[in-house]
Design a protein around this motif. Structure first.
Motif, PDB file in Angstrom:
ATOM      1  N   ILE A 192       0.771  -1.665  -0.385  1.00 43.00           N
ATOM      2  CA  ILE A 192       0.044  -0.248   0.163  1.00 43.00           C
ATOM      3  C   ILE A 192       1.446   1.426  -0.068  1.00 43.00           C
ATOM      4  CG2 ILE A 192      -1.909   1.631   1.205  1.00 43.00           C
ATOM      5  CD1 ILE A 192      -2.579  -1.460   2.602  1.00 43.00           C
ATOM      6  N   ALA A 193       0.697   1.708  -0.625  1.00 47.31           N
ATOM      7  CA  ALA A 193       2.218   3.150  -1.164  1.00 47.31           C
ATOM      8  C   ALA A 193       1.066   4.343  -0.691  1.00 47.31           C
ATOM      9  CB  ALA A 193       1.869   3.085  -3.005  1.00 47.31           C
ATOM     10  N   ASP A 194      -0.273   4.676  -1.146  1.00 45.94           N
ATOM     11  CA  ASP A 194      -0.674   6.021  -0.761  1.00 45.94           C
ATOM     12  C   ASP A 194      -0.793   6.182   1.043  1.00 45.94           C
ATOM     13  OD1 ASP A 194      -2.603   4.420  -0.197  1.00 45.94           O
ATOM     14  OD2 ASP A 194      -4.012   4.907  -1.628  1.00 45.94           O
ATOM     15  N   ALA A 195      -0.942   6.903   1.381  1.00 48.44           N
ATOM     16  CA  ALA A 195      -1.167   7.520   2.599  1.00 48.44           C
ATOM     17  C   ALA A 195      -2.413   6.101   3.533  1.00 48.44           C
ATOM     18  CB  ALA A 195      -2.581   9.097   2.714  1.00 48.44           C
ATOM     19  N   THR A 196      -3.263   5.829   3.257  1.00 46.65           N
ATOM     20  CA  THR A 196      -4.195   4.595   3.537  1.00 46.65           C
ATOM     21  C   THR A 196      -3.338   3.813   4.605  1.00 46.65           C
ATOM     22  OG1 THR A 196      -5.361   4.399   0.984  1.00 46.65           O
ATOM     23  CG2 THR A 196      -5.594   2.716   3.096  1.00 46.65           C
TER      24      THR A 196
ATOM     25  N   PRO B   7     -15.209   0.180  12.090  1.00 46.53           N
ATOM     26  CA  PRO B   7     -15.966   0.763  10.764  1.00 46.53           C
ATOM     27  C   PRO B   7     -17.633   1.165  12.160  1.00 46.53           C
ATOM     28  CG  PRO B   7     -15.476  -1.934  10.872  1.00 46.53           C
ATOM     29  CD  PRO B   7     -15.012  -0.825  12.618  1.00 46.53           C
ATOM     30  N   SER B   8     -17.650   0.719  13.171  1.00 44.31           N
ATOM     31  CA  SER B   8     -19.691   0.394  14.016  1.00 44.31           C
ATOM     32  C   SER B   8     -19.355   2.350  14.488  1.00 44.31           C
ATOM     33  CB  SER B   8     -19.605   0.249  14.579  1.00 44.31           C
ATOM     34  OG  SER B   8     -18.688   0.278  15.808  1.00 44.31           O
ATOM     35  N   THR B   9     -18.286   2.599  14.032  1.00 41.37           N
ATOM     36  CA  THR B   9     -18.331   4.039  14.527  1.00 41.37           C
ATOM     37  C   THR B   9     -18.386   5.173  13.969  1.00 41.37           C
ATOM     38  OG1 THR B   9     -16.516   3.508  16.593  1.00 41.37           O
ATOM     39  CG2 THR B   9     -16.661   6.117  16.113  1.00 41.37           C
TER      40      THR B   9
ATOM     41  N   THR C 280      -9.014  -4.408   4.253  1.00 40.99           N
ATOM     42  CA  THR C 280     -10.387  -3.705   4.463  1.00 40.99           C
ATOM     43  C   THR C 280     -10.579  -2.600   4.884  1.00 40.99           C
ATOM     44  OG1 THR C 280     -11.244  -5.997   5.486  1.00 40.99           O
ATOM     45  CG2 THR C 280     -12.399  -4.164   5.532  1.00 40.99           C
ATOM     46  N   ILE C 281     -10.976  -1.766   4.041  1.00 40.50           N
ATOM     47  CA  ILE C 281     -11.270  -0.718   3.419  1.00 40.50           C
ATOM     48  C   ILE C 281     -12.099   0.159   4.096  1.00 40.50           C
ATOM     49  CG2 ILE C 281     -10.547   1.968   2.302  1.00 40.50           C
ATOM     50  CD1 ILE C 281      -8.736   0.180   0.388  1.00 40.50           C
ATOM     51  N   HIS C 282     -12.528   1.408   4.992  1.00 40.57           N
ATOM     52  CA  HIS C 282     -13.991   1.649   5.683  1.00 40.57           C
ATOM     53  C   HIS C 282     -13.876   3.201   5.045  1.00 40.57           C
ATOM     54  CE1 HIS C 282     -15.051  -1.524   7.761  1.00 40.57           C
ATOM     55  NE2 HIS C 282     -14.112  -1.924   8.455  1.00 40.57           N
ATOM     56  N   TRP C 283     -14.441   3.463   4.221  1.00 40.95           N
ATOM     57  CA  TRP C 283     -14.754   4.667   3.986  1.00 40.95           C
ATOM     58  C   TRP C 283     -15.984   5.579   4.045  1.00 40.95           C
ATOM     59  CZ3 TRP C 283     -10.538   5.797   0.186  1.00 40.95           C
ATOM     60  CH2 TRP C 283     -10.321   5.297  -0.455  1.00 40.95           C
TER      61      TRP C 283
ATOM     62  N   HIS D 111     -15.066  12.076   0.690  1.00 43.81           N
ATOM     63  CA  HIS D 111     -14.779  10.451  -0.035  1.00 43.81           C
ATOM     64  C   HIS D 111     -13.682  10.125   0.917  1.00 43.81           C
ATOM     65  CE1 HIS D 111     -15.393   6.592  -0.972  1.00 43.81           C
ATOM     66  NE2 HIS D 111     -14.688   6.445  -1.272  1.00 43.81           N
ATOM     67  N   VAL D 112     -13.634  10.060   2.007  1.00 43.10           N
ATOM     68  CA  VAL D 112     -12.093   9.869   3.100  1.00 43.10           C
ATOM     69  C   VAL D 112     -12.518   8.383   3.709  1.00 43.10           C
ATOM     70  CG1 VAL D 112     -11.302  10.590   4.863  1.00 43.10           C
ATOM     71  CG2 VAL D 112     -12.638  12.209   3.334  1.00 43.10           C
ATOM     72  N   PRO D 113     -11.187   7.568   3.723  1.00 39.54           N
ATOM     73  CA  PRO D 113     -11.231   6.411   4.395  1.00 39.54           C
ATOM     74  C   PRO D 113     -11.050   6.666   5.531  1.00 39.54           C
ATOM     75  CG  PRO D 113      -9.284   6.861   3.543  1.00 39.54           C
ATOM     76  CD  PRO D 113     -10.044   8.278   2.794  1.00 39.54           C
ATOM     77  N   VAL D 114     -11.753   5.921   6.459  1.00 43.15           N
ATOM     78  CA  VAL D 114     -11.569   6.381   7.725  1.00 43.15           C
ATOM     79  C   VAL D 114     -10.663   5.119   9.037  1.00 43.15           C
ATOM     80  CG1 VAL D 114     -13.183   7.929   7.431  1.00 43.15           C
ATOM     81  CG2 VAL D 114     -13.768   5.728   8.012  1.00 43.15           C
ATOM     82  N   GLU D 115     -10.537   4.001   8.501  1.00 42.92           N
ATOM     83  CA  GLU D 115     -10.714   2.470   8.844  1.00 42.92           C
ATOM     84  C   GLU D 115     -10.155   2.171   7.882  1.00 42.92           C
ATOM     85  OE1 GLU D 115     -13.474   0.864  11.326  1.00 42.92           O
ATOM     86  OE2 GLU D 115     -11.609  -0.629  12.422  1.00 42.92           O
ATOM     87  N   VAL D 116      -9.004   1.778   7.974  1.00 41.94           N
ATOM     88  CA  VAL D 116      -8.368   0.282   7.097  1.00 41.94           C
ATOM     89  C   VAL D 116      -7.854  -1.059   7.532  1.00 41.94           C
ATOM     90  CG1 VAL D 116      -6.410  -0.438   5.597  1.00 41.94           C
ATOM     91  CG2 VAL D 116      -7.691   2.185   5.608  1.00 41.94           C
ATOM     92  N   THR D 117      -7.869  -1.813   7.550  1.00 42.05           N
ATOM     93  CA  THR D 117      -7.335  -2.860   8.851  1.00 42.05           C
ATOM     94  C   THR D 117      -6.582  -4.107   7.970  1.00 42.05           C
ATOM     95  OG1 THR D 117      -9.993  -3.748   8.698  1.00 42.05           O
ATOM     96  CG2 THR D 117      -9.590  -2.860  10.934  1.00 42.05           C
ATOM     97  N   GLY D 118      -6.404  -4.901   8.467  1.00 46.34           N
ATOM     98  CA  GLY D 118      -5.650  -5.900   6.805  1.00 46.34           C
ATOM     99  C   GLY D 118      -4.366  -6.549   7.275  1.00 46.34           C
TER     100      GLY D 118
END
Lengths: 342, 539
Positions: free
Chosen positions: A289-293, B128-130, A307-310, A334-341
Motif C-alpha cells: 500500500i503506497a498511499d496515505a491509506t 467501522p461501527s463508529t 478492508t478499507i472503510h470509507w 470521500h474519506v477512508p476512515v479505517e483500514v484493517t488488513g
C-alpha cells in the motif's frame, strides 16, 4: 361657600389620588407567528460558524503540530485533539476529521480538508423543533479547492450546533435557490416526501446506484457525479491490482441523517452519508500500500486481506415533486476512515 | 370668597406642581423575584413596562443571564422545573409560577438515528461501527440529569445574548420584534434573584391641569378682589368728592406727611416762608401728640381727639357747633384754649412754633388717613382706628387751608385741580372758619375720615405698595391708637348732616368730571363704605 370649597378640595384630592394609582403594566407578548421563524439570527449563525471553525482550526493546528513532532507516527495526542473536536463536530465530520489527521501523518497537511470560516450562502432552518439543521456554503478555500457545503446539526435544545458533514461542491454545480436567511427554509424530515423523493429514499437509491451501477433502476434518476465515478474507478483499480484475488465493495447509507432543507422551488437539499466497505482478498500475493491509506493501516503491506472503510458525505439537490429532472449530486467528500488488513 | 378662590387656586397649582415633583412617580419600576435553579420570563414580560429593561441576576457563584426566543428558552428548560415570571404582582414584585419549561413536553429526545447510538465512544477505536453510526454528541452543556440537575445555559447557540458573572450579572434589553424570554440561572446551584428595572417615562398628568385650574382660580380670586377694591374705591371717591369740596388741603397735607412730613411746611406758607421752617418743624409733628393745649387732656386718656378737635375748633370759633354735641364737655375748655391759641398763633404765626404745634397733629393724621382709604384697608378695625384718629388732623388743618390753596404744585394733576377747586370752596371753609369742614371732620370721625382718606387714596391710586406700607406703618404704631376709644360709630350720624354742606355745585362738577354719581346720595354712598368694610370682613 366653605362647603363648596371643601367639595372642590375633595374632588381635587380624589383626582390626584386617581392620578397616582396607575394600573400595573401587563405583558403583551406578540402572537406566535403562524410559520416558524428562522431558528437563528444572522449574528447567531456567524457565532456558530465562528465557533465551529475556531474549534476545527485549533484542532487542525494541534494535530499538525503533533504529527510533525511524531515524525510520521500517529501521535498519541490525537485522542485529546479528537475530544476537543467533539465539542463542535459530530457524525461523519468528526470521523472524517480524525481520519484525516491520521492520513496527514503520511500525506501531510494536504490530507486535511481546510474548512473556510467565511460563508457565502446560509440556508437557515425555519423551525421551532429539534433537531435543527443549518447548511452553509463556505467561501472558496485558500487552496483553490471547491467551496464546501457544511451541514450543522443541533440535536437538542441543550446541544450546540455541530458540524455534521462537509462536502466539496462539484465544479459547475449550481446550488438550488433557497430562501433567504431571514425567511428560513423548512426542514424536511427523512421520510418526508415533500420533494420528488424523500431524503431517506434518496440515500437508498443512491446506494443502489453505487452498488448496481448503470444496472440500477435508479441510475437515471441521478446525475453521475464525481463521487460515483471515483468509487467505481477505485474499485476497478483494486480489481486490476489484485489479480487472482477478489474485490468486494458494499455500500450502505450512513446512520446519521439524512438532513434536508426545502429549497425555494419546492425541492430539497439532502445531505447524507454513505459508508463504503472495500474488502480485498489476496491469494498468494502481497499487496503493498503506497498511499496515505497505509497510515490508517499502520503497515505498508498486506498478504491476506485488506478492508478499507470509507465514509462519504453526499449532498443532493432533489427536484420538487412531480419534476422529471434527475437528482443532482451537488458535492461529496470521500474519506477512508479505517483500514484493517493482514 | 375671593381670598378663598385665591387660596384654592394656589392650592391646586401647588398640588399640580407637587404631583410633578415631590409626588412624582419613580422613574424606575423595579420588580424582582427569586427562583431555583432557573428563572424564565414569559414572552412579553421584558417589555411590559418599557421599551428597555435593566436586568440583574444575583446568586451564589456563577450567574448566567441569557436572552433567547421564548420557544428556545422554554425548550432549553425543557422538562426541568423553572420559575416563570408571568408579570407583575405589584410594583415591586414579579408574579411567578413554577413549572417545566415546556408544559406537557419533555426535553426533545435526540432524534432517532442521529445521535441515539452516539455514546461518546472514543472515536479513537475507529471501529467501522463508529464511523457508520457514530455521531458522538458532545453537548456543551450537561444534560439536566447530570450535574445534580442544574445545567449551565452559558454559551448555548440558542441565546441571542448572554451575560455571565460571579454572584451578579446585569443585562440590558431593548425592545425588539419577536417573542423573547430571559433565562437566569445559577449553575452552581442555589436560588437566583432576578430584578427587572424598567425606566418609566414619568408623566405629570396633573401638572398642567393643576397649574391651569389653579391659575384660573387664582386669577378669578384676584379679579374678585379687584372688583371689590374698585367698588370700595368708588364709594371712597364719592366721599372724597364731598370732602374735597370742603377741604382741598387734605391731599397736600397727606402727601407732605407721608414723604417728608412736609405738611408742617405747608402751614408755614401761611406764616409766610413756612416751607423751610415746616421741614424743620416736622419733628414737631410727632410731638404734636402733645400740643400745647392738648397736653393735659391727652395724658388723661384716649380723649386726645376731643382735645384736638377743640384746638381746631378754637381757631374757627364756629366749631362749637359741630364739635359741640359729641364733645360738649371739652368744648369750653377747648374753646378757651383755642382762643388763646388762636391769639397766640396770630401773634406767633411768624414763628414756626405756632404752626408746628398746630400742624403736627394734622401731619400724623394724614398719614393715618391715607392708609385708611376704604378700599385699601382690609381690616375693618384698622380703618376705624384711622377714622377716629383722623379727625384731629383734619380739624387742625383747616386753619392752614387758606394759605394752601395756592401751592398745588405738589399735587398730582387730578388732585391739584380738585384741590384748587376745592380750594375755592375751601377758602370758604377757612375764611368761614365756621368750619363747615372743620367741624365736620371733627364731629363725624367716620364720615370725615372717609373723605379725608379718600382724597389721599385717590392721589395715590398708582401706589399700592406704598399704601400697604403705610398701612403697616400705621399698624406698627399702636401709640396712635389711643384715639380709638373716644368716639365710636355713634358719631357716624353726624357725618351725614355735614355732607349736604359740601355738596356745592363745584363738587358736582368734580364728580361729573370723574364720572361719579351726583352728590345727592351722599349719605347713601357713605354707607356703602361701611358695607364694603363689612364685606372686607367677609373676605
Amino acid at each position: 361657600m366653605t362647603r363648596r370649597a371643601r367639595a372642590a378640595a375633595l374632588l381635587l384630592g380624589a383626582l390626584l389620588l386617581a392620578g397616582c394609582g396607575q394600573p400595573l403594566p401587563q405583558p403583551s407578548p406578540q402572537a406566535s407567528p403562524a410559520d416558524p421563524l428562522p431558528a437563528l439570527g444572522p449574528d447567531q449563525v456567524d457565532r456558530v460558524l465562528s465557533d465551529v471553525t475556531t474549534v476545527v482550526s485549533a484542532a487542525d493546528a494541534a494535530a499538525l503540530a503533533a504529527i510533525s513532532a511524531a515524525d510520521g507516527e500517529v501521535p498519541d495526542s490525537l485522542d485529546s485533539i479528537d475530544a476537543d473536536l467533539q465539542n463542535r463536530l459530530s457524525g461523519p465530520a468528526a470521523a472524517m476529521r480524525r481520519a484525516q489527521y491520521v492520513l496527514a501523518t503520511q500525506g501531510g497537511a494536504g490530507a486535511i480538508t481546510s474548512i473556510p470560516a467565511g460563508s457565502q450562502t446560509v440556508i437557515e432552518p425555519a423551525t421551532d423543533a429539534w433537531p435543527r439543521v443549518l447548511m452553509v456554503v463556505t467561501d472558496p478555500p485558500k487552496d483553490l479547492q471547491a467551496p464546501l457545503l457544511l451541514t450543522l446539526v443541533q440535536t437538542t435544545p441543550r446541544d450546540q450546533y455541530h458540524l455534521w458533514s462537509w462536502a466539496r461542491l462539484y465544479g459547475g454545480v449550481k446550488m438550488p435557490p433557497t430562501a433567504t436567511p431571514d425567511v428560513g427554509s423548512r426542514p424536511i424530515a427523512a421520510d418526508d416526501a415533500a420533494a420528488a423523493v424523500a431524503p431517506k429514499d434518496v440515500l437508498a437509491r443512491y446506494v443502489d446506484v453505487l452498488t448496481n451501477g448503470d444496472g440500477s433502476k435508479y441510475a437515471s434518476q441521478f446525475t453521475t457525479g464525481p463521487l460515483r465515478t471515483r468509487i467505481t474507478q477505485q474499485r476497478d483499480a483494486w480489481k486490476q491490482a489484485i489479480g487472482q484475488g477478489s474485490v468486494t465493495e458494499t455500500y450502505t447509507a450512513g446512520d446519521g441523517g439524512p438532513w434536508a432543507l426545502a429549497t425555494a422551488d419546492g425541492g430539497a437539499i439532502v445531505v447524507g452519508s454513505v459508508s463504503t466497505v472495500t474488502t480485498l482478498t489476496l491469494v498468494d500475493s502481497t499487496l503493498t500500500i503506497a498511499d496515505a491509506t497505509a497510515a490508517l493501516l499502520g503497515a505498508n503491506t498486506v498478504s491476506k486481506e485488506l478492508t478499507i472503510h470509507w465514509l462519504s458525505t453526499v449532498a443532493f439537490s432533489v427536484p420538487p415533486a412531480g419534476s422529471e429532472k434527475p437528482i443532482t449530486v451537488l458535492g461529496a467528500e470521500h474519506v477512508p476512515v479505517e483500514v484493517t488488513g493482514s | 370668597m375671593a381670598s378663598l378662590l385665591c387660596l384654592l387656586g394656589a392650592a391646586a397649582a401647588g398640588l399640580g406642581v407637587a404631583s410633578a415633583t415631590v409626588w412624582r412617580a419613580d422613574d424606575q419600576l423595579v420588580a424582582s423575584a427569586s427562583g431555583e435553579p432557573y428563572i424564565v420570563t414569559d414572552p412579553g414580560v421584558l417589555g411590559m413596562a418599557a421599551d428597555e429593561v435593566q436586568v440583574t441576576a444575583r446568586a451564589d457563584g456563577k450567574v448566567v443571564i441569557a436572552l433567547g426566543r421564548a420557544d428556545d428558552v422554554a425548550a432549553w428548560v425543557g422538562s426541568d422545573t423553572a420559575t416563570h415570571v408571568t408579570g407583575l404582582r405589584n410594583r415591586s414584585t414579579l408574579a411567578t409560577t413554577v413549572g417545566p419549561g415546556v408544559p406537557g413536553r419533555a426535553t426533545p429526545e435526540p432524534s432517532g438515528s442521529a445521535s441515539a447510538s452516539a455514546a461518546p465512544s472514543a472515536s479513537g477505536s475507529a471501529a467501522p461501527s463508529t464511523s457508520s453510526s457514530g455521531s458522538p454528541t458532545a453537548s456543551a452543556s450537561a444534560s439536566p440529569s447530570d450535574a445534580g440537575g442544574v445545567a449551565d445555559p452559558a454559551g448555548s447557540d440558542l441565546w441571542v445574548q448572554q451575560v455571565t458573572g460571579t454572584d451578579t450579572a446585569t443585562f440590558s434589553w431593548q425592545r425588539q420584534d419577536g417573542r423573547w424570554s430571559l433565562l437566569a440561572a445559577a449553575p452552581d446551584g442555589g436560588p437566583v434573584r432576578l430584578t427587572l428595572s424598567w425606566p418609566q417615562a414619568v408623566t405629570t398628568p396633573w401638572l398642567r391641569p393643576g397649574l391651569i385650574v389653579g391659575g384660573a382660580l387664582f386669577v378669578a380670586g384676584l379679579a374678585w378682589w379687584i372688583v371689590l377694591l374698585v367698588r370700595t374705591r368708588d364709594t371712597a371717591a364719592v366721599a372724597l368728592v364731598a370732602r374735597v369740596t370742603r377741604r382741598p388741603e387734605q391731599p397736600r397735607a397727606r402727601r407732605g406727611g407721608r414723604h417728608s412730613q412736609g405738611i408742617p411746611v405747608v402751614p408755614a406758607p401761611d406764616a409766610g416762608d413756612g416751607a423751610p421752617t415746616g421741614r424743620a418743624a416736622t419733628p414737631a409733628r410727632w410731638s404734636v401728640a402733645a400740643p400745647a393745649e392738648g397736653v393735659r387732656a391727652g395724658e388723661q386718656a384716649g380723649s386726645t381727639q376731643p382735645r384736638v378737635v377743640a384746638s381746631v375748633a378754637g381757631p374757627t370759633t364756629t366749631p362749637p357747633r359741630v364739635a359741640g354735641p359729641p364733645q360738649a364737655p371739652l368744648t369750653r375748655r377747648a374753646l378757651r384754649e383755642m382762643r388763646e391759641r388762636e391769639e397766640r398763633e396770630r401773634a406767633a404765626q411768624p414763628d414756626a412754633t405756632g404752626p408746628s404745634a398746630d400742624q403736627a397733629p394734622p401731619v400724623s393724621a394724614p398719614e393715618r388717613g391715607e392708609p385708611a382709604a376704604p378700599g385699601a384697608v382690609p381690616v375693618g378695625q384698622v380703618r376705624r382706628r384711622d377714622l377716629r384718629t383722623q379727625p384731629p388732623p383734619t380739624a387742625q388743618d383747616h386753619p392752614v387751608m387758606p394759605a394752601w390753596s395756592e401751592p398745588p404744585t405738589d399735587m398730582r394733576l387730578g388732585r391739584v385741580v380738585d384741590a384748587s377747586r376745592a380750594g375755592t370752596t375751601a377758602p370758604d371753609g377757612t375764611t368761614a372758619p365756621d368750619g363747615t369742614t372743620a367741624p365736620e371732620g371733627t364731629t363725624a370721625p367716620d364720615g370725615t375720615t372717609a373723605p379725608g382718606d379718600s382724597a389721599p387714596e385717590a392721589a395715590e391710586r398708582p401706589g399700592w405698595g406704598r399704601r400697604l406700607l403705610r398701612r403697616r406703618r400705621r399698624g406698627d404704631r399702636p401709640e396712635e391708637a389711643p384715639a380709638w376709644a373716644p368716639e365710636p360709630e355713634a358719631e357716624s350720624p353726624m357725618v351725614l348732616p355735614t355732607p349736604p354742606e359740601a355738596s356745592g355745585p363745584s363738587a358736582d362738577a368734580w364728580r361729573r368730571a370723574w364720572g361719579l354719581p351726583p352728590v345727592v346720595d351722599r349719605g347713601a354712598e357713605a354707607e356703602p363704605e361701611w358695607d364694603d368694610s363689612s364685606e372686607e370682613e367677609g373676605r
